[in-house]
Design a protein around this motif. Structure first.
Motif, PDB file in Angstrom:
ATOM      1  N   GLU A 114       0.829  -1.210   0.000  1.00  0.00           N
ATOM      2  CA  GLU A 114       0.000   0.000   0.000  1.00  0.00           C
ATOM      3  C   GLU A 114       0.861   1.257   0.000  1.00  0.00           C
ATOM      4  N   THR A 115       1.935   1.264   0.762  1.00  0.00           N
ATOM      5  CA  THR A 115       2.847   2.410   0.767  1.00  0.00           C
ATOM      6  C   THR A 115       3.368   2.685  -0.638  1.00  0.00           C
ATOM      7  N   ILE A 116       3.799   1.634  -1.317  1.00  0.00           N
ATOM      8  CA  ILE A 116       4.339   1.771  -2.671  1.00  0.00           C
ATOM      9  C   ILE A 116       3.247   2.172  -3.648  1.00  0.00           C
ATOM     10  N   LEU A 117       2.059   1.609  -3.511  1.00  0.00           N
ATOM     11  CA  LEU A 117       0.966   1.933  -4.429  1.00  0.00           C
ATOM     12  C   LEU A 117       0.519   3.383  -4.283  1.00  0.00           C
ATOM     13  N   VAL A 118       0.397   3.866  -3.055  1.00  0.00           N
ATOM     14  CA  VAL A 118       0.003   5.270  -2.841  1.00  0.00           C
ATOM     15  C   VAL A 118       1.038   6.198  -3.486  1.00  0.00           C
ATOM     16  N   ALA A 119       2.315   5.926  -3.242  1.00  0.00           N
ATOM     17  CA  ALA A 119       3.382   6.752  -3.824  1.00  0.00           C
ATOM     18  C   ALA A 119       3.389   6.652  -5.342  1.00  0.00           C
ATOM     19  N   SER A 120       3.144   5.468  -5.875  1.00  0.00           N
ATOM     20  CA  SER A 120       3.180   5.265  -7.328  1.00  0.00           C
ATOM     21  C   SER A 120       2.017   5.955  -8.025  1.00  0.00           C
ATOM     22  N   HIS A 121       0.825   5.869  -7.441  1.00  0.00           N
ATOM     23  CA  HIS A 121      -0.323   6.578  -8.032  1.00  0.00           C
ATOM     24  C   HIS A 121      -0.042   8.077  -8.093  1.00  0.00           C
ATOM     25  N   ASP A 122       0.452   8.624  -6.988  1.00  0.00           N
ATOM     26  CA  ASP A 122       0.735  10.055  -6.925  1.00  0.00           C
ATOM     27  C   ASP A 122       1.838  10.457  -7.908  1.00  0.00           C
ATOM     28  N   ALA A 123       2.923   9.697  -7.912  1.00  0.00           N
ATOM     29  CA  ALA A 123       4.044  10.017  -8.804  1.00  0.00           C
ATOM     30  C   ALA A 123       3.653   9.854 -10.268  1.00  0.00           C
ATOM     31  N   LEU A 174       5.210   3.238 -13.998  1.00  0.00           N
ATOM     32  CA  LEU A 174       4.549   3.151 -12.694  1.00  0.00           C
ATOM     33  C   LEU A 174       3.179   2.493 -12.793  1.00  0.00           C
ATOM     34  N   VAL A 175       2.405   2.878 -13.810  1.00  0.00           N
ATOM     35  CA  VAL A 175       1.055   2.327 -13.940  1.00  0.00           C
ATOM     36  C   VAL A 175       1.083   0.883 -14.418  1.00  0.00           C
ATOM     37  N   SER A 176       1.820   0.614 -15.481  1.00  0.00           N
ATOM     38  CA  SER A 176       1.747  -0.712 -16.100  1.00  0.00           C
ATOM     39  C   SER A 176       2.513  -1.781 -15.340  1.00  0.00           C
ATOM     40  N   GLN A 177       3.531  -1.401 -14.580  1.00  0.00           N
ATOM     41  CA  GLN A 177       4.313  -2.422 -13.885  1.00  0.00           C
ATOM     42  C   GLN A 177       4.147  -2.354 -12.371  1.00  0.00           C
ATOM     43  N   VAL A 178       4.469  -1.218 -11.776  1.00  0.00           N
ATOM     44  CA  VAL A 178       4.442  -1.132 -10.315  1.00  0.00           C
ATOM     45  C   VAL A 178       3.014  -1.267  -9.793  1.00  0.00           C
ATOM     46  N   VAL A 179       2.095  -0.458 -10.331  1.00  0.00           N
ATOM     47  CA  VAL A 179       0.722  -0.461  -9.823  1.00  0.00           C
ATOM     48  C   VAL A 179       0.007  -1.766 -10.162  1.00  0.00           C
ATOM     49  N   ARG A 180       0.048  -2.179 -11.404  1.00  0.00           N
ATOM     50  CA  ARG A 180      -0.694  -3.393 -11.776  1.00  0.00           C
ATOM     51  C   ARG A 180      -0.178  -4.631 -11.053  1.00  0.00           C
TER      52      ARG A 180
END
Length: 196
Positions: free
Chosen positions: A144-153, A169-175
């Motif tokens: 969740e920490t990484i996802l919140v930061a990734s969505h924002d970034a 960020l969207v296609s790899q980290v978030v998904r």
């Protein structure tokens, strides 16, 4: 002092490597070089800073997956042991992609584990073994920490015209993170293992 082959020997006549080399730092962490990638220095500096934070946190997430994979216990040991190792393996290419994106933007990717430990915002786990639900919850909180930061970034990178960072960020980290969080969360649903 570097150990050099004999001054009399021609370089082709010896295979002795020049050991104990020391060099000057040629680019400081937190700086960006000018690269012709069609993005302003301000955009590249912003993206590198945000990506390095996500990179540090993702390296810690990978390590947590490996630690919990090794320490798994109980009736779901086999399934979770395999699942956590699979998730760890899926994080490795993401770590590499983030680091390469930072380098592509002219920055310096955080790579030394000691520096990663200084930068990460993921809380340190106990040195020993936690109960299984606590280990899974720890992984979910890191995601969740990484996802919140990734969505924002990702949103900010898109606003600044950095489509490459947004896409990564969207296609790899978030998904990947969302999928892995789903799998972990389902293991915390209280369902009896055997019906009475």
């Amino acid at each position: 002092m570097a150990v050099k082959p004999s001054a009399r020997a021609h370089p082709r006549e010896t295979s002795q490597p020049w050991l104990h080399q020391k060099g000057m730092e040629i680019q400081q962490f937190g700086t960006v070089r000018d690269f012709p990638v069609g993005l302003s220095r301000e955009t590249r500096e912003y993206s590198c800073q945000r990506l390095n934070q996500i990179l540090a946190d993702t390296q810690i997430l990978y390590s947590l997956y490996k630690k919990h994979h090794w320490l798994m216990r109980g009736p779901t040991f086999y399934q979770l042991h395999l699942l956590l190792d699979k998730h760890a393996g899926e994080q490795l290419p993401i770590i590499d992609e983030i680091a390469e994106r930072i380098q592509t933007l002219g920055g310096v990717a955080v790579g030394d584990p000691r520096q990663v430990a200084e930068i990460t915002v993921i809380p340190r786990p106990p040195d020993g073994v936690e109960e299984v639900p606590a280990m899974l919850s720890r992984l979910l909180e890191a995601h969740e920490t990484i996802l919140v930061a990734s969505h924002d970034a990702a949103a900010r990178a898109a606003d600044m015209g950095d489509d490459g960072t947004n896409d990564l960020l969207v296609s790899q980290v978030v998904r990947t993170g969302e999928m892995q969080a789903w799998f972990l969360a389902e293991h915390l649903v209280e369902t009896p293992l055997v019906r009475a």
